[in-house]
Design an enzyme around this catalytic site. Structure first.
Site, PDB file in Angstrom:
ATOM      1  N   ALA A 135      35.178 -43.320   7.643  1.00  0.00           N
ATOM      2  CA  ALA A 135      34.774 -43.819   8.959  1.00  0.00           C
ATOM      3  C   ALA A 135      34.239 -45.244   8.831  1.00  0.00           C
ATOM      4  CB  ALA A 135      33.719 -42.889   9.551  1.00  0.00           C
ATOM      5  N   SER A 137      36.018 -48.105  11.045  1.00  0.00           N
ATOM      6  CA  SER A 137      36.250 -48.754  12.339  1.00  0.00           C
ATOM      7  C   SER A 137      35.336 -48.201  13.423  1.00  0.00           C
ATOM      8  CB  SER A 137      37.705 -48.557  12.789  1.00  0.00           C
ATOM      9  OG  SER A 137      38.575 -49.103  11.836  1.00  0.00           O
ATOM     10  N   THR A 169      40.946 -40.444  10.807  1.00  0.00           N
ATOM     11  CA  THR A 169      41.988 -39.519  10.349  1.00  0.00           C
ATOM     12  C   THR A 169      41.320 -38.268   9.773  1.00  0.00           C
ATOM     13  OG1 THR A 169      43.414 -41.376   9.803  1.00  0.00           O
ATOM     14  CG2 THR A 169      43.956 -39.273   8.769  1.00  0.00           C
ATOM     15  N   ARG A 254      45.541 -48.696   0.596  1.00  0.00           N
ATOM     16  CA  ARG A 254      46.733 -49.446   1.055  1.00  0.00           C
ATOM     17  C   ARG A 254      47.955 -49.125   0.208  1.00  0.00           C
ATOM     18  NH1 ARG A 254      42.773 -54.559   2.459  1.00  0.00           N
ATOM     19  NH2 ARG A 254      42.209 -53.718   4.504  1.00  0.00           N
ATOM     20  N   GLU A 374      44.574 -48.893   7.991  1.00  0.00           N
ATOM     21  CA  GLU A 374      44.105 -49.398   6.689  1.00  0.00           C
ATOM     22  C   GLU A 374      44.376 -50.908   6.546  1.00  0.00           C
ATOM     23  OE1 GLU A 374      44.119 -46.823   3.370  1.00  0.00           O
ATOM     24  OE2 GLU A 374      44.498 -45.061   4.600  1.00  0.00           O
TER      25      GLU A 374
HETATM   26  N1  CAA Z   1      36.948 -55.747  -3.440  1.00  0.00           N
HETATM   27  C1  CAA Z   1      35.641 -56.052  -3.684  1.00  0.00           C
HETATM   28  N2  CAA Z   1      34.954 -56.946  -2.926  1.00  0.00           N
HETATM   29  C2  CAA Z   1      35.594 -57.532  -1.898  1.00  0.00           C
HETATM   30  C3  CAA Z   1      36.938 -57.249  -1.596  1.00  0.00           C
HETATM   31  C4  CAA Z   1      37.631 -56.310  -2.415  1.00  0.00           C
HETATM   32  N3  CAA Z   1      38.906 -55.989  -2.189  1.00  0.00           N
HETATM   33  N4  CAA Z   1      37.301 -57.986  -0.525  1.00  0.00           N
HETATM   34  C5  CAA Z   1      36.236 -58.715  -0.172  1.00  0.00           C
HETATM   35  N5  CAA Z   1      35.202 -58.440  -1.009  1.00  0.00           N
HETATM   36  C6  CAA Z   1      33.868 -59.038  -0.998  1.00  0.00           C
HETATM   37  C7  CAA Z   1      33.959 -60.562  -1.138  1.00  0.00           C
HETATM   38  O1  CAA Z   1      34.004 -60.950  -2.507  1.00  0.00           O
HETATM   39  C8  CAA Z   1      32.685 -61.022  -0.464  1.00  0.00           C
HETATM   40  O2  CAA Z   1      31.602 -60.813  -1.355  1.00  0.00           O
HETATM   41  P1  CAA Z   1      30.279 -61.773  -1.338  1.00  0.00           P
HETATM   42  O3  CAA Z   1      29.626 -61.607  -0.024  1.00  0.00           O
HETATM   43  O4  CAA Z   1      29.474 -61.269  -2.478  1.00  0.00           O
HETATM   44  O5  CAA Z   1      30.807 -63.171  -1.536  1.00  0.00           O
HETATM   45  C9  CAA Z   1      32.515 -60.014   0.660  1.00  0.00           C
HETATM   46  O6  CAA Z   1      33.265 -58.858   0.279  1.00  0.00           O
HETATM   47  C10 CAA Z   1      33.022 -60.521   1.994  1.00  0.00           C
HETATM   48  O7  CAA Z   1      34.386 -60.888   1.845  1.00  0.00           O
HETATM   49  P2  CAA Z   1      35.184 -61.700   2.966  1.00  0.00           P
HETATM   50  O8  CAA Z   1      34.364 -62.892   3.351  1.00  0.00           O
HETATM   51  O9  CAA Z   1      36.570 -61.906   2.475  1.00  0.00           O
HETATM   52  O10 CAA Z   1      35.141 -60.672   4.190  1.00  0.00           O
HETATM   53  P3  CAA Z   1      35.646 -60.833   5.691  1.00  0.00           P
HETATM   54  O11 CAA Z   1      34.556 -60.426   6.600  1.00  0.00           O
HETATM   55  O12 CAA Z   1      36.276 -62.182   5.871  1.00  0.00           O
HETATM   56  O13 CAA Z   1      36.776 -59.685   5.813  1.00  0.00           O
HETATM   57  C11 CAA Z   1      38.939 -58.654   5.656  1.00  0.00           C
HETATM   58  C12 CAA Z   1      37.909 -59.656   5.073  1.00  0.00           C
HETATM   59  C13 CAA Z   1      40.027 -58.587   4.572  1.00  0.00           C
HETATM   60  C14 CAA Z   1      39.556 -59.127   6.959  1.00  0.00           C
HETATM   61  C15 CAA Z   1      38.284 -57.248   5.816  1.00  0.00           C
HETATM   62  O14 CAA Z   1      37.341 -57.245   6.872  1.00  0.00           O
HETATM   63  C16 CAA Z   1      39.300 -56.159   6.076  1.00  0.00           C
HETATM   64  O15 CAA Z   1      39.907 -55.633   5.155  1.00  0.00           O
HETATM   65  N6  CAA Z   1      39.508 -55.770   7.372  1.00  0.00           N
HETATM   66  C17 CAA Z   1      40.387 -54.659   7.726  1.00  0.00           C
HETATM   67  C18 CAA Z   1      39.639 -53.354   7.723  1.00  0.00           C
HETATM   68  C19 CAA Z   1      40.572 -52.171   7.653  1.00  0.00           C
HETATM   69  O16 CAA Z   1      41.510 -52.135   6.875  1.00  0.00           O
HETATM   70  N7  CAA Z   1      40.272 -51.148   8.441  1.00  0.00           N
HETATM   71  C20 CAA Z   1      41.008 -49.921   8.430  1.00  0.00           C
HETATM   72  C21 CAA Z   1      40.062 -48.752   8.516  1.00  0.00           C
HETATM   73  S1  CAA Z   1      40.598 -47.208   7.839  1.00  0.00           S
HETATM   74  C22 CAA Z   1      41.772 -46.618   8.881  1.00  0.00           C
HETATM   75  O17 CAA Z   1      42.683 -47.309   9.142  1.00  0.00           O
HETATM   76  C23 CAA Z   1      41.670 -45.256   9.521  1.00  0.00           C
HETATM   77  C24 CAA Z   1      42.080 -44.135   8.696  1.00  0.00           C
HETATM   78  O18 CAA Z   1      41.388 -43.110   8.689  1.00  0.00           O
HETATM   79  C25 CAA Z   1      43.368 -44.132   7.942  1.00  0.00           C
END
Ligand code: CAA
Length: 392
Positions: A135, A137, A169, A254, A374
């Protein structure tokens, strides 16, 4: 300068091992014999296929990637991708029920949990006695995951949880929900915390059950918390780790969605090819027309490529390398292939592709979500962009 490329960092030869072939055979056998015959009914009635999950548990697949001491089978992530692919080829609903359980709930408990949490929470998940959900979103926060504002206020040895989570989900059906909540809005992503909330906890209720375009049996709903007390013992990591837990979880998730997309595309391709071989038009089977052959060839080429990208990302995960970029590339490409292939499948079926007598339209509806959940395709491009441009 590009600091990381897919090609140099992990093995790219894909002769599957004996173990990986055996997993494909085992899961394909269950999926084709037990799940495929029910897929249309599950889709039509929106029925959650609990018995499918139970059968996967009986086959020891619910914890396949975790060590044996937690009830797992210690198999690699290519085996896991193969399993999700084979499930999706038969029934996309079942594949997402399974991948949400393994990738989005059991995996973060394994990675971030203490030994006590692994024994208490992960073991029953590996045994299939407990079903997991994730959870992140919220009604007003999807792609911008850091803006989550479901609040978790620490009071003594409990967090008081208040707020809503969307698009869950396994929503009505799960036992454990990995909830990402905010402890201090001013801290943004650095204030987030990851909590395992158990079904039945007072103050935890269910909201709207969604009526979806595809994967209609997977029980997607809103969940609500009002003064819901969650023990500190159910926190993964520490306060402030929630965003990292979510991002690391989604990196693995993913690959699961990429595998799901490959399976959907493959199922559609197989049905399209079988139909083209027997459908007569202008005095011959339609597979003899180059127009149809080209569509099937494009599908086959793209599906093979998507599968390689997916297994490659899984190999990176198994090598212990950082694999965010490879997972995002695999999901971006495979989900777009799933959409394009299923549209071609409908086209090859013609009018019969547009009605529910054949599975073509279901594959097309099931494919669309892989470009959305995702992380949308646009979010995957952000992840890939951040990764390949880093250091410039
Ligand atoms: N692994 C570890 N750390 C990570 C990381 C990763 N893959 N990606 C980012 N970080 C860390 C960064 O290093 C950064 O750390 P510091 O603060 O220490 O510097 C911090 O996280 C923030 O990173 P960003 O500035 O890149 O973050 P952002 O706010 O710009 O967001 C984004 C980036 C990729 C857009 C992210 O918000 C994202 O993935 N959004 C999509 C969310 C998503 O996929 N939602 C789906 C929900 S699940 C679902 O779909 C329902 C289900 O049940 C199937």
């Amino acid at each position: 300068m590009i600091t990381q490329t897919s090609v140099k960092d992990a093995p790219l030869g894909f002769c599957l091992s004996e173990e990986q072939r055996l997993i494909r055979e085992t899961v394909a056998d269950i999926a084709q014999n037990e799940f495929a015959p029910k897929a249309a009914e599950i889709d039509r009635t929106h029925r959650f296929p609990r018995e499918n999950f139970e059968l996967l548990a009986t086959a020891d697949l619910c914890g396949m990637v975790f060590p044996e001491q937690y009830g797992g089978a210690a198999l690699d992530h290519v085996c896991y991708a193969i399993a999700v692919e084979e499930l999706a080829r038969a029934c996309a609903t079942t594949s997402v029920v399974y991948s949400a359980h393994v990738s989005l709930c059991a995996t973060p408990i394994y990675i971030f949990g203490t030994e006590e949490q692994r024994q208490r929470l992960l073991v029953p998940m590996c045994q299939g006695k407990k079903l997991g959900a994730f959870a992140l979103s919220e009604p007003g926060s999807g792609s911008d995951a850091a803006s989550a504002c479901c609040m978790a206020n620490l009071k003594g040895d409990h967090f008081v949880l208040t707020g809503s989570k969307n698009w869950i989900t396994n929503g009505l059906e799960a036992d454990y929900y990995l909830v990402i909540a905010q402890t201090d809005l001013a801290l943004k992503h650095k204030g987030l915390v990851a909590l395992v909330v158990e079904k039945g906890t007072p103050g935890f209720t269910f909201g709207k059950l969604e009526d979806k375009l595809g994967i209609r049996g997977s029980s997607t709903c809103q969940i609500n918390f009002e003064d819901c007390l969650v023990p500190v013992d159910n926190m993964l990591g520490k306060v402030g780790d929630g965003f990292k837990v979510a991002m690391v979880t989604l990196d693995g998730g993913r690959i699961g969605i990429a595998a799901q997309a490959v399976g959907i595309a493959e199922g559609a391709w197989e049905h399209a090819r079988a139909y083209a071989r027997q459908r007569i038009a202008f005095g011959q089977t339609i597979n003899q027309f180059q127009a149809i052959q080209f569509m099937l060839c494009e599908m086959a080429t793209e599906i093979d490529t998507a599968r390689l990208l997916t297994y490659h990302a899984s190999c990176m995960q198994d090598c212990g390398e950082k694999f965010s970029q490879e997972a995002a590339i695999a999901k971006l490409y495979a989900s777009e292939v799933a959409m394009a292939s299923t549209v071609k499948c409908v086209q090859i079926f013609g009018g019969y592709g547009y009605v529910t007598d054949y599975p073509a339209e279901r594959y097309m509806r099931d494919a669309k979500i892989t470009e959305i959940y995702e992380g949308t395709s646009e979010v995957q491009r952000i992840v890939i962009g951040n990764s390949i441009l880093k250091g410039q």
